[in-house]
Design a protein around this motif. Structure first.
Motif, PDB file in Angstrom:
ATOM      1  N   UNK A 116       0.832  -1.189   0.000  1.00  0.00           N
ATOM      2  CA  UNK A 116       0.000   0.000   0.000  1.00  0.00           C
ATOM      3  C   UNK A 116       0.874   1.250   0.000  1.00  0.00           C
ATOM      4  N   UNK A 117       0.339   2.288  -0.612  1.00  0.00           N
ATOM      5  CA  UNK A 117       0.951   3.597  -0.506  1.00  0.00           C
ATOM      6  C   UNK A 117       0.062   4.411   0.404  1.00  0.00           C
ATOM      7  N   UNK A 118       0.549   5.557   0.846  1.00  0.00           N
ATOM      8  CA  UNK A 118      -0.236   6.380   1.754  1.00  0.00           C
ATOM      9  C   UNK A 118      -0.705   7.635   1.021  1.00  0.00           C
ATOM     10  N   UNK A 119      -1.925   8.028   1.303  1.00  0.00           N
ATOM     11  CA  UNK A 119      -2.509   9.223   0.708  1.00  0.00           C
ATOM     12  C   UNK A 119      -3.177  10.024   1.819  1.00  0.00           C
ATOM     13  N   UNK A 120      -2.929  11.322   1.841  1.00  0.00           N
ATOM     14  CA  UNK A 120      -3.575  12.199   2.815  1.00  0.00           C
ATOM     15  C   UNK A 120      -4.806  12.825   2.169  1.00  0.00           C
ATOM     16  N   UNK A 121      -5.956  12.621   2.791  1.00  0.00           N
ATOM     17  CA  UNK A 121      -7.230  13.121   2.273  1.00  0.00           C
ATOM     18  C   UNK A 121      -7.224  14.648   2.278  1.00  0.00           C
ATOM     19  N   UNK A 122      -7.689  15.209   1.150  1.00  0.00           N
ATOM     20  CA  UNK A 122      -7.806  16.659   1.000  1.00  0.00           C
ATOM     21  C   UNK A 122      -9.290  17.031   0.965  1.00  0.00           C
ATOM     22  N   UNK A 123      -9.575  18.283   1.224  1.00  0.00           N
ATOM     23  CA  UNK A 123     -10.947  18.787   1.163  1.00  0.00           C
ATOM     24  C   UNK A 123     -11.512  18.519  -0.233  1.00  0.00           C
ATOM     25  N   UNK A 178     -18.134   4.829   4.208  1.00  0.00           N
ATOM     26  CA  UNK A 178     -17.346   5.206   3.030  1.00  0.00           C
ATOM     27  C   UNK A 178     -17.728   6.557   2.420  1.00  0.00           C
ATOM     28  N   UNK A 179     -18.887   7.093   2.782  1.00  0.00           N
ATOM     29  CA  UNK A 179     -19.303   8.406   2.280  1.00  0.00           C
ATOM     30  C   UNK A 179     -18.789   9.551   3.143  1.00  0.00           C
ATOM     31  N   UNK A 180     -18.187   9.218   4.288  1.00  0.00           N
ATOM     32  CA  UNK A 180     -17.709  10.258   5.206  1.00  0.00           C
ATOM     33  C   UNK A 180     -16.227  10.069   5.508  1.00  0.00           C
ATOM     34  N   UNK A 181     -15.394  10.800   4.751  1.00  0.00           N
ATOM     35  CA  UNK A 181     -13.964  10.800   5.040  1.00  0.00           C
ATOM     36  C   UNK A 181     -13.557  12.232   5.365  1.00  0.00           C
ATOM     37  N   UNK A 182     -12.502  12.393   6.133  1.00  0.00           N
ATOM     38  CA  UNK A 182     -12.114  13.702   6.640  1.00  0.00           C
ATOM     39  C   UNK A 182     -10.767  14.143   6.091  1.00  0.00           C
ATOM     40  N   UNK A 183     -10.641  15.429   5.715  1.00  0.00           N
ATOM     41  CA  UNK A 183      -9.331  15.947   5.319  1.00  0.00           C
ATOM     42  C   UNK A 183      -8.314  15.710   6.441  1.00  0.00           C
ATOM     43  N   UNK A 184      -7.116  15.314   6.032  1.00  0.00           N
ATOM     44  CA  UNK A 184      -6.072  15.050   6.996  1.00  0.00           C
ATOM     45  C   UNK A 184      -5.890  13.564   7.311  1.00  0.00           C
ATOM     46  N   UNK A 185      -6.927  12.768   7.065  1.00  0.00           N
ATOM     47  CA  UNK A 185      -6.787  11.315   7.302  1.00  0.00           C
ATOM     48  C   UNK A 185      -5.730  10.767   6.360  1.00  0.00           C
ATOM     49  N   UNK A 186      -4.928   9.866   6.876  1.00  0.00           N
ATOM     50  CA  UNK A 186      -3.927   9.186   6.065  1.00  0.00           C
ATOM     51  C   UNK A 186      -4.466   7.802   5.709  1.00  0.00           C
ATOM     52  N   UNK A 187      -4.755   7.613   4.418  1.00  0.00           N
ATOM     53  CA  UNK A 187      -5.347   6.365   3.949  1.00  0.00           C
ATOM     54  C   UNK A 187      -4.287   5.483   3.287  1.00  0.00           C
ATOM     55  N   UNK A 188      -4.446   4.187   3.492  1.00  0.00           N
ATOM     56  CA  UNK A 188      -3.606   3.202   2.785  1.00  0.00           C
ATOM     57  C   UNK A 188      -4.279   2.954   1.431  1.00  0.00           C
ATOM     58  N   UNK A 189      -3.506   3.109   0.357  1.00  0.00           N
ATOM     59  CA  UNK A 189      -4.013   2.852  -0.981  1.00  0.00           C
ATOM     60  C   UNK A 189      -3.378   1.553  -1.460  1.00  0.00           C
ATOM     61  N   UNK A 190      -4.178   0.476  -1.573  1.00  0.00           N
ATOM     62  CA  UNK A 190      -3.617  -0.811  -1.979  1.00  0.00           C
ATOM     63  C   UNK A 190      -3.098  -0.776  -3.416  1.00  0.00           C
TER      64      UNK A 190
END
Length: 123
Positions: free
Chosen positions: A73-80, A109-121
Motif C-alpha cells: 500500500x501507498x499512503x494518501x492524505x485526504x484533502x478537502x 465510506x461516504x464520510x472521510x475527513x481531510x487530513x486522514x492518512x489512507x492506505x491505498x492498496x
C-alpha cells in the motif's frame, strides 16, 4: 453423499471468486479447503456460504484454511473535496479496495475527513 458433493456450492464459489492455489481434498471424513483469497471480503463470502450449508457449524466436517493476499500500500492524505471514488480513480483502484484497506479508520465510506492518512492498496 460425499463431502465434495455436500459442499459443491462452497467449492464452486471458491473457484468463481478466483481463490488462488485452491486445493480441495477429502481425508478422514473431513473436507479440507485451502487457498488464498484476493480480499477479506472474498474470504468472508466463503464463510457465509459455509454457514448457509451448516448454519450452526456443527458438522465439523470442513476445515477451511483461506489466507488473504497481503497487498502493498501507498499512503494518501485526504484533502478537502476528496471522496473514495475520486481517490480510487487517481490511484487506479476501486473505492471498495480503499475502504477495505482502511476499515479501521473509515466507518462510513461516504464520510472521510481531510487530513486522514489512507492506505491505498497496490498490486
Amino acid at each position: 453423499m460425499s463431502l465434495q458433493d455436500k459442499y459443491k456450492e462452497l467449492t464452486d464459489l471458491a473457484n468463481n471468486l478466483g481463490i488462488s492455489n485452491l486445493e480441495v481434498r477429502e481425508q478422514d471424513n473431513v473436507l479440507y479447503i485451502d487457498g488464498t483469497a484476493k480480499s477479506a471480503a472474498n474470504k468472508e463470502e466463503l464463510w457465509n456460504a459455509y454457514g448457509k450449508i451448516d448454519p450452526e457449524f456443527r458438522s465439523a466436517d470442513v476445515v477451511m484454511n483461506i489466507a488473504v493476499v497481503e497487498r502493498e500500500a501507498t499512503e494518501y492524505t485526504v484533502k478537502s473535496g476528496d471522496s473514495l471514488s475520486k481517490i480510487g480513480k487517481l490511484h487506479g483502484v476501486s473505492w471498495q479496495d480503499i475502504f477495505e484497506a482502511n476499515k479501521d479508520l473509515i466507518k462510513n465510506p461516504d464520510l472521510i475527513q481531510p487530513g486522514w492518512k489512507l492506505k491505498i492498496p497496490t498490486m
